[in-house]
Design a protein around this motif. Structure first.
Motif, PDB file in Angstrom:
ATOM      1  N   ALA A 110      11.565  13.288  33.599  1.00 19.11           N
ATOM      2  CA  ALA A 110      10.405  12.585  34.151  1.00 19.11           C
ATOM      3  C   ALA A 110      10.243  11.197  33.540  1.00 19.11           C
ATOM      4  O   ALA A 110       9.825  10.254  34.233  1.00 19.11           O
ATOM      5  CB  ALA A 110       9.141  13.419  33.921  1.00 19.11           C
ATOM      6  N   LEU A 111      10.569  11.044  32.255  1.00 14.43           N
ATOM      7  CA  LEU A 111      10.521   9.720  31.627  1.00 14.43           C
ATOM      8  C   LEU A 111      11.453   8.754  32.355  1.00 14.43           C
ATOM      9  O   LEU A 111      11.072   7.619  32.659  1.00 14.43           O
ATOM     10  CB  LEU A 111      10.937   9.820  30.157  1.00 14.43           C
ATOM     11  CG  LEU A 111       9.887  10.142  29.105  1.00 14.43           C
ATOM     12  CD1 LEU A 111      10.549  10.245  27.732  1.00 14.43           C
ATOM     13  CD2 LEU A 111       8.794   9.083  29.081  1.00 14.43           C
ATOM     14  N   ILE A 112      12.664   9.214  32.595  1.00 15.36           N
ATOM     15  CA  ILE A 112      13.637   8.352  33.273  1.00 15.36           C
ATOM     16  C   ILE A 112      13.190   8.061  34.699  1.00 15.36           C
ATOM     17  O   ILE A 112      13.213   6.906  35.156  1.00 15.36           O
ATOM     18  CB  ILE A 112      15.027   9.010  33.264  1.00 15.36           C
ATOM     19  CG1 ILE A 112      15.495   9.295  31.825  1.00 15.36           C
ATOM     20  CG2 ILE A 112      16.027   8.129  34.002  1.00 15.36           C
ATOM     21  CD1 ILE A 112      15.622   8.098  30.933  1.00 15.36           C
ATOM     22  N   ASP A 113      12.757   9.098  35.409  1.00 12.04           N
ATOM     23  CA  ASP A 113      12.354   8.924  36.807  1.00 12.04           C
ATOM     24  C   ASP A 113      11.189   7.948  36.932  1.00 12.04           C
ATOM     25  O   ASP A 113      11.171   7.093  37.837  1.00 12.04           O
ATOM     26  CB  ASP A 113      11.964  10.275  37.417  1.00 12.04           C
ATOM     27  CG  ASP A 113      13.154  11.198  37.618  1.00 12.04           C
ATOM     28  OD1 ASP A 113      14.299  10.702  37.562  1.00 12.04           O
ATOM     29  OD2 ASP A 113      12.941  12.410  37.807  1.00 12.04           O
ATOM     30  N   ASP A 153       9.530  18.587  24.845  1.00 12.92           N
ATOM     31  CA  ASP A 153       9.273  19.157  26.166  1.00 12.92           C
ATOM     32  C   ASP A 153      10.430  18.784  27.093  1.00 12.92           C
ATOM     33  O   ASP A 153      10.535  17.645  27.551  1.00 12.92           O
ATOM     34  CB  ASP A 153       7.946  18.618  26.702  1.00 12.92           C
ATOM     35  CG  ASP A 153       7.625  19.133  28.098  1.00 12.92           C
ATOM     36  OD1 ASP A 153       8.420  19.906  28.669  1.00 12.92           O
ATOM     37  OD2 ASP A 153       6.571  18.732  28.630  1.00 12.92           O
ATOM     38  N   MET A 154      11.277  19.745  27.376  1.00 12.92           N
ATOM     39  CA  MET A 154      12.491  19.451  28.135  1.00 12.92           C
ATOM     40  C   MET A 154      12.190  18.943  29.543  1.00 12.92           C
ATOM     41  O   MET A 154      12.945  18.156  30.104  1.00 12.92           O
ATOM     42  CB  MET A 154      13.377  20.694  28.203  1.00 12.92           C
ATOM     43  CG  MET A 154      13.962  21.094  26.859  1.00 12.92           C
ATOM     44  SD  MET A 154      15.105  19.844  26.205  1.00 12.92           S
ATOM     45  CE  MET A 154      16.465  20.046  27.353  1.00 12.92           C
ATOM     46  N   GLN A 155      11.074  19.396  30.126  1.00 13.71           N
ATOM     47  CA  GLN A 155      10.724  18.927  31.469  1.00 13.71           C
ATOM     48  C   GLN A 155      10.288  17.470  31.455  1.00 13.71           C
ATOM     49  O   GLN A 155      10.364  16.785  32.473  1.00 13.71           O
ATOM     50  CB  GLN A 155       9.592  19.792  32.045  1.00 13.71           C
ATOM     51  CG  GLN A 155      10.070  21.064  32.738  1.00 13.71           C
ATOM     52  CD  GLN A 155      10.759  22.029  31.779  1.00 13.71           C
ATOM     53  OE1 GLN A 155      10.200  22.380  30.740  1.00 13.71           O
ATOM     54  NE2 GLN A 155      11.954  22.476  32.115  1.00 13.71           N
ATOM     55  N   GLN A 175      18.448  16.621  20.441  1.00  9.20           N
ATOM     56  CA  GLN A 175      18.293  17.215  21.773  1.00  9.20           C
ATOM     57  C   GLN A 175      17.769  16.208  22.790  1.00  9.20           C
ATOM     58  O   GLN A 175      18.351  16.049  23.880  1.00  9.20           O
ATOM     59  CB  GLN A 175      17.349  18.413  21.673  1.00  9.20           C
ATOM     60  CG  GLN A 175      17.061  19.098  23.006  1.00  9.20           C
ATOM     61  CD  GLN A 175      16.201  20.335  22.806  1.00  9.20           C
ATOM     62  OE1 GLN A 175      16.696  21.396  22.452  1.00  9.20           O
ATOM     63  NE2 GLN A 175      14.897  20.202  23.013  1.00  9.20           N
ATOM     64  N   ALA A 176      16.671  15.535  22.472  1.00  8.32           N
ATOM     65  CA  ALA A 176      16.097  14.574  23.426  1.00  8.32           C
ATOM     66  C   ALA A 176      17.054  13.417  23.724  1.00  8.32           C
ATOM     67  O   ALA A 176      17.219  13.046  24.894  1.00  8.32           O
ATOM     68  CB  ALA A 176      14.759  14.052  22.915  1.00  8.32           C
ATOM     69  N   PRO A 177      17.700  12.811  22.714  1.00 10.38           N
ATOM     70  CA  PRO A 177      18.658  11.752  23.048  1.00 10.38           C
ATOM     71  C   PRO A 177      19.743  12.194  24.020  1.00 10.38           C
ATOM     72  O   PRO A 177      20.116  11.435  24.929  1.00 10.38           O
ATOM     73  CB  PRO A 177      19.241  11.373  21.682  1.00 10.38           C
ATOM     74  CG  PRO A 177      18.132  11.646  20.729  1.00 10.38           C
ATOM     75  CD  PRO A 177      17.472  12.892  21.250  1.00 10.38           C
ATOM     76  N   PHE A 178      20.232  13.427  23.848  1.00 11.77           N
ATOM     77  CA  PHE A 178      21.292  13.911  24.741  1.00 11.77           C
ATOM     78  C   PHE A 178      20.771  14.068  26.165  1.00 11.77           C
ATOM     79  O   PHE A 178      21.384  13.580  27.129  1.00 11.77           O
ATOM     80  CB  PHE A 178      21.855  15.233  24.239  1.00 11.77           C
ATOM     81  CG  PHE A 178      22.917  15.804  25.140  1.00 11.77           C
ATOM     82  CD1 PHE A 178      24.237  15.382  25.035  1.00 11.77           C
ATOM     83  CD2 PHE A 178      22.599  16.725  26.125  1.00 11.77           C
ATOM     84  CE1 PHE A 178      25.223  15.884  25.888  1.00 11.77           C
ATOM     85  CE2 PHE A 178      23.568  17.228  26.976  1.00 11.77           C
ATOM     86  CZ  PHE A 178      24.886  16.809  26.848  1.00 11.77           C
ATOM     87  N   PHE A 179      19.636  14.743  26.304  1.00 10.90           N
ATOM     88  CA  PHE A 179      19.167  15.030  27.660  1.00 10.90           C
ATOM     89  C   PHE A 179      18.538  13.806  28.328  1.00 10.90           C
ATOM     90  O   PHE A 179      18.537  13.710  29.559  1.00 10.90           O
ATOM     91  CB  PHE A 179      18.235  16.246  27.650  1.00 10.90           C
ATOM     92  CG  PHE A 179      19.000  17.534  27.480  1.00 10.90           C
ATOM     93  CD1 PHE A 179      19.682  18.093  28.552  1.00 10.90           C
ATOM     94  CD2 PHE A 179      19.076  18.155  26.245  1.00 10.90           C
ATOM     95  CE1 PHE A 179      20.416  19.258  28.401  1.00 10.90           C
ATOM     96  CE2 PHE A 179      19.807  19.324  26.080  1.00 10.90           C
ATOM     97  CZ  PHE A 179      20.484  19.871  27.160  1.00 10.90           C
ATOM     98  N   LEU A 180      18.034  12.864  27.538  1.00 11.36           N
ATOM     99  CA  LEU A 180      17.639  11.584  28.135  1.00 11.36           C
ATOM    100  C   LEU A 180      18.857  10.828  28.649  1.00 11.36           C
ATOM    101  O   LEU A 180      18.826  10.251  29.745  1.00 11.36           O
ATOM    102  CB  LEU A 180      16.891  10.728  27.108  1.00 11.36           C
ATOM    103  CG  LEU A 180      15.443  11.100  26.828  1.00 11.36           C
ATOM    104  CD1 LEU A 180      14.906  10.297  25.656  1.00 11.36           C
ATOM    105  CD2 LEU A 180      14.561  10.894  28.066  1.00 11.36           C
TER     106      LEU A 180
END
Length: 249
Positions: free
Chosen positions: A76-79, A70-72, A120-125
């Motif tokens: 939110a995890l980081i925030d 879930d790209m959204q 994908q998730a590692p990059f966008f995180l």
């Protein structure tokens, strides 16, 4: 939100509820890190681990549930992590889907699932965490795989996804220096898959390994800690924690 920054560095571990991720959590916590434990399905295990850790040091572990596809959910995890602790010093991309996808039977859904967790998730995180990691002069550690550079039969999509993560590790090290270090750990046989696959004969595999034995999740976890805390001049590297298997495979 807490009124001031805690004295402890903060690490976010994806897939931190079980197996190697949980051992990394214990190791970092013992070294003084406060933790954000991400999980997808293993909420009960994550809550239990967080309670165990917080019993040792109050309010030192936060559980966040999210589907990494879930790209959204990724920013939110980081925030949420930063809102809770006021800082972030380390991102450990540990979560990983792994299963065979033989050519001729592979599906788009399998492609999307394997690339979502492994690349994908590692990059966008990392992208979402970049401002806070720069502020803390923090680090990223990616859990990669020897098979990113060597073939594993019947697992082409997984191998390609881990190869992408390996390439990302080196590229982000170049792009994020000097403020943020980015490294990878490639484990060998430290914890067998729960179904025993893909190694039908585990002893035969170990016999071809120079150290002639399996390792332990603690071997991986101590390497992650070393990269975060004790290796300020190391970036862009893949550390193979495999008993020498990568030289004999």
């Amino acid at each position: 939100m807490q009124s001031s920054h805690p004295p402890h560095p903060v690490a976010l571990i994806t897939g931190g509820a079980k197996r190697v991720g949980a051992v990394i959590a214990h190791t970092l916590h013992d070294a003084g890190y406060d933790l954000v434990l991400h999980c997808r399905h293993s909420v009960a295990e994550a809550d239990s681990l967080a309670s165990e850790l917080s019993a040792k040091r109050a309010n030192s572990a936060l559980v966040l549930q999210a589907d990494l596809a879930d790209m959204q959910a990724l920013p939110a995890l980081i925030d949420t992590a930063v809102s809770h602790y006021g800082r972030l010093d380390a991102l450990i991309n540990n979560a990983s889907a792994f299963y065979p996808t033989p050519l001729g039977t592979a599906t788009t859904a399998q492609w999307n699932e394997l690339f979502a967790s492994n690349a994908q998730a590692p990059f966008f995180l990392a992208q979402a965490a970049l401002p806070v990691l720069r502020a803390s002069r923090g680090a990223i550690v990616n859990l990669v795989d020897i098979y990113a550079e060597r073939a594993l039969a019947q697992h082409p999509i997984y191998v390609m996804a881990k190869a992408a993560l390996t390439a990302m590790t080196r590229t982000l090290a170049l792009d994020l220096g000097p403020d943020v270090r980015v490294n990878g750990v490639a484990p060998g046989a430290v914890m067998w898959p729960s179904d025993g696959k893909p190694y039908a004969d585990q002893e035969a595999m170990l016999s071809r390994t120079p150290l002639k034995r399996a390792g332990a999740p603690e071997d991986v976890a101590s390497t992650v800690l070393w990269l975060l805390r004790d290796a300020p001049f190391v970036t862009g590297q893949i550390i193979r924690v495999d008993g020498g298997r990568s030289v004999s495979i």
